[in-house]
Design a protein around this motif. Structure first.
Motif, PDB file in Angstrom:
ATOM      1  N   ASN A  66       0.824  -1.170   0.095  1.00  0.00           N
ATOM      2  CA  ASN A  66      -0.151   0.098  -0.129  1.00  0.00           C
ATOM      3  C   ASN A  66       1.014   1.379  -0.047  1.00  0.00           C
ATOM      4  OD1 ASN A  66       0.634   0.762   2.830  1.00  0.00           O
ATOM      5  ND2 ASN A  66      -0.386  -1.349   2.838  1.00  0.00           N
ATOM      6  N   ALA A  67       0.336   2.325   0.031  1.00  0.00           N
ATOM      7  CA  ALA A  67       1.106   3.636  -0.395  1.00  0.00           C
ATOM      8  C   ALA A  67       1.654   4.158   1.029  1.00  0.00           C
ATOM      9  CB  ALA A  67       0.498   4.802  -0.911  1.00  0.00           C
ATOM     10  N   THR A  68       0.996   3.828   2.081  1.00  0.00           N
ATOM     11  CA  THR A  68       1.606   3.996   3.353  1.00  0.00           C
ATOM     12  C   THR A  68       2.857   3.388   3.594  1.00  0.00           C
ATOM     13  OG1 THR A  68      -0.799   4.178   3.985  1.00  0.00           O
ATOM     14  CG2 THR A  68       0.811   4.196   5.954  1.00  0.00           C
ATOM     15  N   THR A  92      -3.562  16.113   4.543  1.00  0.00           N
ATOM     16  CA  THR A  92      -3.252  15.049   3.822  1.00  0.00           C
ATOM     17  C   THR A  92      -4.005  13.613   4.876  1.00  0.00           C
ATOM     18  OG1 THR A  92      -1.465  13.581   3.002  1.00  0.00           O
ATOM     19  CG2 THR A  92      -1.211  14.746   4.996  1.00  0.00           C
ATOM     20  N   ALA A  95      -1.989   8.687   7.088  1.00  0.00           N
ATOM     21  CA  ALA A  95      -0.965   7.836   6.547  1.00  0.00           C
ATOM     22  C   ALA A  95       0.326   8.727   6.339  1.00  0.00           C
ATOM     23  CB  ALA A  95      -1.476   7.211   5.158  1.00  0.00           C
ATOM     24  N   THR A  96       0.498   9.712   5.548  1.00  0.00           N
ATOM     25  CA  THR A  96       1.632  10.523   5.422  1.00  0.00           C
ATOM     26  C   THR A  96       2.604  10.526   6.683  1.00  0.00           C
ATOM     27  OG1 THR A  96       0.372  12.010   3.901  1.00  0.00           O
ATOM     28  CG2 THR A  96       2.740  12.627   4.452  1.00  0.00           C
ATOM     29  N   THR A 137       2.364  16.457  -0.375  1.00  0.00           N
ATOM     30  CA  THR A 137       1.223  15.496  -0.955  1.00  0.00           C
ATOM     31  C   THR A 137       0.622  16.091  -2.270  1.00  0.00           C
ATOM     32  OG1 THR A 137       0.851  14.802   1.379  1.00  0.00           O
ATOM     33  CG2 THR A 137      -0.788  14.530  -0.175  1.00  0.00           C
ATOM     34  N   LEU A 139      -1.880  16.237  -3.868  1.00  0.00           N
ATOM     35  CA  LEU A 139      -3.389  16.011  -3.383  1.00  0.00           C
ATOM     36  C   LEU A 139      -4.442  16.181  -4.549  1.00  0.00           C
ATOM     37  CD1 LEU A 139      -4.672  15.203  -0.574  1.00  0.00           C
ATOM     38  CD2 LEU A 139      -5.270  17.584  -0.635  1.00  0.00           C
ATOM     39  N   ASP A 163       4.572  12.383  -1.475  1.00  0.00           N
ATOM     40  CA  ASP A 163       3.103  11.624  -1.158  1.00  0.00           C
ATOM     41  C   ASP A 163       2.513  11.660  -2.470  1.00  0.00           C
ATOM     42  OD1 ASP A 163       0.911  10.555  -0.860  1.00  0.00           O
ATOM     43  OD2 ASP A 163       0.721  11.003   1.576  1.00  0.00           O
ATOM     44  N   GLN A 166      -2.421  10.130  -4.405  1.00  0.00           N
ATOM     45  CA  GLN A 166      -3.410  10.636  -5.053  1.00  0.00           C
ATOM     46  C   GLN A 166      -3.260  11.127  -6.549  1.00  0.00           C
ATOM     47  OE1 GLN A 166      -6.052  13.212  -3.271  1.00  0.00           O
ATOM     48  NE2 GLN A 166      -6.447  11.766  -1.293  1.00  0.00           N
ATOM     49  N   SER A 187      -0.732   4.940  -4.366  1.00  0.00           N
ATOM     50  CA  SER A 187      -1.668   4.209  -3.931  1.00  0.00           C
ATOM     51  C   SER A 187      -2.595   3.589  -4.772  1.00  0.00           C
ATOM     52  CB  SER A 187      -2.721   4.663  -2.775  1.00  0.00           C
ATOM     53  OG  SER A 187      -3.674   3.997  -2.465  1.00  0.00           O
ATOM     54  N   ASP A 199      -5.861  -3.411  -1.128  1.00  0.00           N
ATOM     55  CA  ASP A 199      -4.797  -2.740  -0.904  1.00  0.00           C
ATOM     56  C   ASP A 199      -3.868  -2.893  -1.988  1.00  0.00           C
ATOM     57  OD1 ASP A 199      -5.355  -0.949   1.306  1.00  0.00           O
ATOM     58  OD2 ASP A 199      -5.626  -2.648   2.490  1.00  0.00           O
ATOM     59  N   TRP A 320     -10.540  13.249   5.081  1.00  0.00           N
ATOM     60  CA  TRP A 320     -10.104  12.873   6.434  1.00  0.00           C
ATOM     61  C   TRP A 320     -11.369  13.157   7.462  1.00  0.00           C
ATOM     62  CZ3 TRP A 320      -6.772  11.811   3.104  1.00  0.00           C
ATOM     63  CH2 TRP A 320      -6.238  12.743   2.107  1.00  0.00           C
TER      64      TRP A 320
END
Ligand SMILES: Cc1ncc(COP(=O)(O)O)c(C=O)c1O
Length: 378
Positions: A66-68, A92, A95-96, A137, A139, A163, A166, A187, A199, A320
């Motif tokens: 996963n991206a995390t 964000t 997770a970041t 991020t 975003l 990050d 997205q 992700s 995931d 979020w």
């Protein structure tokens, strides 16, 4: 009761949509892999990694769980250590910050700019002798002004990790999100523009040394001979997920075109409403190519608008859960970031996904226009 007489409902996201629209091909891919017993670190993953690297223009792409995990592994692979500080934008996903924390460093949240991306002035203000990394991020499918961020990094001798969870396919000055700094993570969570059936994530890097470290960190710290050479994680992109992603990547540009067309429609219909701030329209700035992972507006009387749209069958979401990362005080953050706190009270994501018809988009616009019309404003 609905005030616009209509049976239409427009969910914020339609989770079964991708599977149902691709069902036959997905099942035959899964069957083929099942019959080969090729589940972990097989050819399909290698093929996807090559195609993803080539699509983004990165030298290397590595599939991860996963991206995390991807962000954590990227930071560890680049040598971020306990005591280091990593500056990131507070608007964000948690997770970041979690990735920074579990890489052993301290996450330092800074302000969001009016474009909902990291505020360069906020970065400058947060740089300390311990700062090692800036992690913007990218975003909502938009890439930050990376000239500005890279210049700040250079001025202070910092590394940049993105990050890009997205932002697959989004570009700044022609270069893809995720390819500007030392490394980045994308992700493939099902609601992402390129989503898998669960995931999934990938790390991009142009750096050969970091790439070699990532390969081992995602696989129990083993090297190519199977020898354990460091502490590592178990975070590999499943071979089946990689094959399904590779299949979807072939038509990815059509997906992006459709999302940009939806953004155009929203822009055309909603741009005259004084109560709203819309994301930049596609093609409004030649430096940016946005893929519209989300369509995040700012709205006067946001909570009432959200309630009204719910009553009309239109799903919306506060990103979020309506809190910026530094507002999760139980994680130990002490910062107050007033501009983001102001924005977060106004931001709302309206539907943006591949299951939307033009009529759905028109309906969402009708409802929003109706809400701000004289009848509802008093
Ligand atoms: C900005 C951002 N960063 C990180 C992540 C984490 O991605 P994943 O769920 O693949 O770990 C997400 C996922 O939604 C995200 O939106």
């Amino acid at each position: 009761m609905k005030s616009i007489e209509n049976d239409r409902t427009v969910p914020f996201f339609n989770y079964p949509h991708v599977f149902i629209s691709e069902e036959d091909d997905f099942l035959s891919i899964m069957k083929d892999i099942g019959h080969r017993g090729a589940f972990i670190m097989q050819k399909d993953l290698v093929d996807f990694e090559k195609n993803l690297a080539s699509y983004t223009g990165a030298n290397y792409a590595v599939g991860v769980g996963n991206a995390t995990d991807g962000l954590q592994i990227a930071l560890m692979a680049g040598g971020v250590e306990p005591g280091d500080e990593v500056i990131f934008c507070c608007h964000t996903m948690v997770a970041t910050a979690a990735a920074i924390h579990f890489a052993g460093a301290s996450p330092v949240p800074v302000e969001t700019g009016p474009d909902h991306l990291i505020d360069p002035d906020g970065i400058e203000a947060a740089v300390s002798p311990r700062t090692k990394v800036i992690m913007p991020t990218q975003l909502n499918g938009r890439t930050a002004d990376m000239d500005e961020i890279m210049a700040i990094a250079e001025k202070h001798g910092l590394d940049v990790y993105e990050d890009a969870a997205q932002a697959l396919g989004s570009r700044f000055k022609g270069n893809c999100a995720g390819t500007f700094g030392k490394a980045s993570a994308i992700s493939f969570y099902p609601a992402k523009v390129l989503g898998c059936l669960g995931d999934g994530g990938a790390i991009l890097t142009n750096d050969e040394r970091i790439y070699q470290n990532i390969l081992s960190l995602r696989d129990h710290g083993r090297d190519e001979t199977g020898e354990v050479v460091r502490w590592g994680l178990n975070s590999r992109l499943d071979n089946i997920q990689a094959a399904l992603l590779d299949y979807q990547l072939r038509n990815y540009s059509k997906v992006i075109d459709r999302r940009r067309a939806i953004a155009h429609l929203y822009q055309e219909r909603l741009c005259d409403l004084e109560e709203l701030v819309l994301p930049p329209a596609p093609d409004s700035d030649p430096n940016h190519f946005d893929v519209f992972q989300n369509y995040e507006i700012e709205a006067e009387r946001r909570d009432e608008l959200q309630e009204y749209l719910k009553g009309q069958g239109v799903g919306t979401l506060r990103q979020w859960g309506g809190k910026a990362v530094h507002q999760f005080k139980k994680l130990g953050f002490t910062q107050s970031l007033p501009f983001t706190e102001h924005l977060i009270e106004r931001m709302l994501m309206i539907p943006m996904n591949m299951s939307l018809s033009d009529e759905d988009v028109e309906y969402v616009c009708d409802c929003i226009i109706d809400f701000y019309s004289a009848d509802y404003a008093d």
